[in-house]
Design a protein around this motif. Structure first.
Motif, short mmCIF file in Angstrom:
data_model
loop_
_atom_site.label_atom_id
_atom_site.label_comp_id
_atom_site.label_asym_id
_atom_site.label_seq_id
_atom_site.Cartn_x
_atom_site.Cartn_y
_atom_site.Cartn_z
N SER A 166 0.82 -1.21 0.00
CA SER A 166 0.00 0.00 0.00
C SER A 166 0.86 1.27 0.00
CB SER A 166 -0.93 0.02 1.22
OG SER A 166 -0.16 0.00 2.42
N LYS A 167 2.19 1.11 0.14
CA LYS A 167 3.06 2.28 0.20
C LYS A 167 3.25 2.96 -1.16
CE LYS A 167 5.71 0.63 4.18
NZ LYS A 167 7.05 0.27 4.70
N ARG A 168 2.83 2.27 -2.23
CA ARG A 168 2.99 2.83 -3.56
C ARG A 168 1.93 3.89 -3.87
NH1 ARG A 168 3.41 -1.08 -7.63
NH2 ARG A 168 4.10 -2.58 -6.06
N VAL A 169 1.04 4.16 -2.90
CA VAL A 169 -0.02 5.14 -3.11
C VAL A 169 0.43 6.52 -2.63
CG1 VAL A 169 -2.41 5.76 -2.61
CG2 VAL A 169 -1.77 3.36 -2.80
N ALA A 170 0.32 7.50 -3.49
CA ALA A 170 0.55 8.89 -3.11
C ALA A 170 -0.81 9.54 -2.99
CB ALA A 170 1.38 9.60 -4.18
N SER A 171 -1.10 10.08 -1.81
CA SER A 171 -2.45 10.63 -1.60
C SER A 171 -2.41 11.77 -0.59
CB SER A 171 -3.39 9.53 -1.10
OG SER A 171 -2.91 9.00 0.14
N GLY A 172 -3.56 12.36 -0.35
CA GLY A 172 -3.72 13.40 0.66
C GLY A 172 -2.85 14.61 0.41
N THR A 173 -2.18 15.10 1.47
CA THR A 173 -1.36 16.31 1.40
C THR A 173 -0.22 16.15 0.42
OG1 THR A 173 -1.83 16.73 3.74
CG2 THR A 173 -0.02 17.94 2.76
N GLU A 174 0.33 14.94 0.33
CA GLU A 174 1.44 14.67 -0.57
C GLU A 174 1.04 14.93 -2.03
OE1 GLU A 174 4.29 10.87 -1.84
OE2 GLU A 174 2.73 10.65 -0.31
N VAL A 175 -0.15 14.42 -2.40
CA VAL A 175 -0.62 14.62 -3.77
C VAL A 175 -1.00 16.07 -4.02
CG1 VAL A 175 -2.44 14.05 -5.43
CG2 VAL A 175 -1.36 12.25 -4.09
N MET A 176 -1.62 16.70 -3.02
CA MET A 176 -2.01 18.10 -3.19
C MET A 176 -0.78 18.98 -3.40
SD MET A 176 -5.20 18.16 -3.30
CE MET A 176 -5.38 19.93 -3.32
N LEU A 177 0.29 18.70 -2.64
CA LEU A 177 1.53 19.45 -2.80
C LEU A 177 2.12 19.20 -4.19
CD1 LEU A 177 3.78 21.23 -1.66
CD2 LEU A 177 4.82 19.17 -0.69
N PHE A 178 2.10 17.94 -4.59
CA PHE A 178 2.62 17.59 -5.92
C PHE A 178 1.80 18.26 -7.01
CE2 PHE A 178 2.97 14.62 -9.56
CZ PHE A 178 4.34 14.69 -9.74
N TRP A 179 0.48 18.25 -6.85
CA TRP A 179 -0.41 18.88 -7.83
C TRP A 179 -0.13 20.38 -7.91
CZ3 TRP A 179 -4.35 22.55 -6.92
CH2 TRP A 179 -5.10 22.87 -8.05
N GLN A 180 0.09 21.01 -6.75
CA GLN A 180 0.38 22.44 -6.73
C GLN A 180 1.69 22.72 -7.44
OE1 GLN A 180 -1.84 24.85 -5.38
NE2 GLN A 180 -0.51 26.09 -6.68
N MET A 181 2.69 21.86 -7.23
CA MET A 181 3.97 22.03 -7.90
C MET A 181 3.80 21.90 -9.41
SD MET A 181 6.43 19.83 -5.33
CE MET A 181 7.82 19.89 -6.44
N VAL A 182 3.01 20.92 -9.83
CA VAL A 182 2.76 20.71 -11.26
C VAL A 182 2.06 21.94 -11.85
CG1 VAL A 182 1.43 19.37 -12.94
CG2 VAL A 182 2.69 18.20 -11.13
N THR A 183 1.06 22.44 -11.13
CA THR A 183 0.31 23.61 -11.60
C THR A 183 1.23 24.82 -11.74
OG1 THR A 183 -1.69 22.78 -10.49
CG2 THR A 183 -1.66 25.11 -11.13
N ASN A 184 2.08 25.03 -10.72
CA ASN A 184 3.00 26.17 -10.77
C ASN A 184 4.00 26.03 -11.92
OD1 ASN A 184 1.76 27.25 -8.53
ND2 ASN A 184 3.29 26.51 -7.08
N LEU A 185 4.50 24.81 -12.11
CA LEU A 185 5.45 24.58 -13.20
C LEU A 185 4.80 24.81 -14.56
CD1 LEU A 185 7.36 21.40 -11.94
CD2 LEU A 185 8.31 23.67 -12.29
N LYS A 186 3.54 24.38 -14.70
CA LYS A 186 2.82 24.60 -15.95
C LYS A 186 2.62 26.09 -16.20
CE LYS A 186 -0.73 22.19 -17.07
NZ LYS A 186 -0.29 21.77 -18.41
N GLN A 187 2.33 26.83 -15.12
CA GLN A 187 2.14 28.28 -15.27
C GLN A 187 3.44 28.96 -15.68
OE1 GLN A 187 0.52 30.14 -11.79
NE2 GLN A 187 0.68 32.20 -12.62
N VAL A 188 4.54 28.56 -15.03
CA VAL A 188 5.84 29.13 -15.38
C VAL A 188 6.21 28.78 -16.82
CG1 VAL A 188 8.32 29.03 -14.91
CG2 VAL A 188 6.70 29.19 -13.01
N LYS A 189 5.97 27.52 -17.19
CA LYS A 189 6.26 27.08 -18.55
C LYS A 189 5.45 27.87 -19.56
CE LYS A 189 6.11 23.04 -21.57
NZ LYS A 189 5.69 21.62 -21.70
N GLY A 190 4.15 28.09 -19.24
CA GLY A 190 3.29 28.86 -20.13
C GLY A 190 3.78 30.28 -20.30
N GLU A 191 4.22 30.89 -19.19
CA GLU A 191 4.72 32.27 -19.26
C GLU A 191 6.02 32.35 -20.06
OE1 GLU A 191 5.02 33.34 -15.18
OE2 GLU A 191 2.88 33.72 -14.93
#
Length: 284
Positions: free
Chosen positions: A97-122
């Motif tokens: 079950s350790k292969r699951v990324a969820s909760g705060t970990e995923v939210m942080l990862f999602w936020q990083m992805v979103t920020n990177l996409k925004q920077v890439k777009g700019e």
């Protein structure tokens, strides 16, 4: 159980809302990971729509998706849903079950992805704007490497010199120069690189002679500068064909001393000649 072979690292995304869709988008652009399935109870979720567009299997039930992914023992599960039972289900299928990324970990990862996409777009927007400016500039813009090879040649430069971009890229800049500048250019460039002694760099609007593709020599105005990009040194030249300007100057100078209608020397030229003769006689 047969292990499936794919190009990237196997990934299963549970939750196809904004976060899941952004995650899927990122993985689609990266060869290191391959999304083997995505899950959401809403068939109209943006991640499901994106998965359908690229032929990625989608499921409404996480358990069904996990069973379908049993052939990928190294699969990483990103749980963006609010279902806390996912970890237990993953443990049942994969025994870990350790292969699951969820909760705060995923939210942080999602936020990083979103920020990177925004920077890439700019960055892409800025790059497109810069390329548009260079492409539409009325002056020629030429970029060369520190070895003298032409790396950039905008449409205005193509028009000035008569070379299509595809024929000039990679050639030595001295192809655009007459002798003796052509033979001396590489030496000048090497001297600057090793000593920092510049003859043209940093000089705005220096007048030089250049050569077109057809061999015609013409007067040109040059402003050259240096830049470092990605640890590499480049030189940028902004060039302007001043043939018409020089002709106009010569015409004005001619009209100042010759009659417009007859072409004969006028009073101003006569007085200049007389003054010169008198001054020469006085100094003898």
């Amino acid at each position: 159980m047969t292990t499936q072979r794919i190009q990237g690292y196997p990934v299963l995304i549970i939750g196809a809302g904004r976060g899941g869709s952004a995650l899927l988008e990122m993985f689609l652009e990266d060869n290191l990971a391959e999304v083997i399935a995505i899950v959401d109870i809403n068939p109209d979720a943006p991640g499901i729509q994106l998965a359908n567009k690229y032929g990625i299997p989608s499921y409404a039930n996480a358990v069904d998706a996990l069973q379908a992914c049993k052939g990928y023992p190294d699969c990483i599960v990103y749980n963006l849903s609010h279902d806390d039972t996912i970890a237990a289900e993953v443990g049942k299928v994969f025994g870990d079950s350790k292969r699951v990324a969820s909760g705060t970990e995923v939210m942080l990862f999602w936020q990083m992805v979103t920020n990177l996409k925004q920077v890439k777009g700019e960055l892409e927007k800025s790059q497109n704007q810069l390329q548009s400016i260079i492409h539409n500039a009325m002056d020629g813009i030429i970029t060369i490497s520190e070895s003298g090879e032409i790396q950039g040649f905008n449409p205005a430069a193509e028009e000035i010199f008569g070379y299509p971009k595809q024929d000039i890229l990679g050639k030595n800049l001295n192809i655009l120069m007459p002798e003796p500048d052509r033979s001396q250019h590489d030496g000048y460039l090497n001297r600057y690189i090793h000593t920092g002694q510049a003859r043209i760099l940093g000089v705005r609007g220096r007048q030089v002679t250049a050569v077109r593709r057809n061999g015609e020599q013409f007067p040109m105005e040059l402003s050259a500068s240096e830049m470092v990009l990605g640890g590499l040194r480049y030189f940028v030249g902004i060039v302007r064909d001043i043939t018409e300007r020089k002709r106009a100057e010569e015409k004005i100078a001619h009209l100042a001393h010759y009659d417009y209608l007859t072409g004969l020397p006028n009073r101003a030229l006569f007085m200049d000649g007389l003054e010169h003769s008198i001054f020469s006689g006085q100094t003898q």
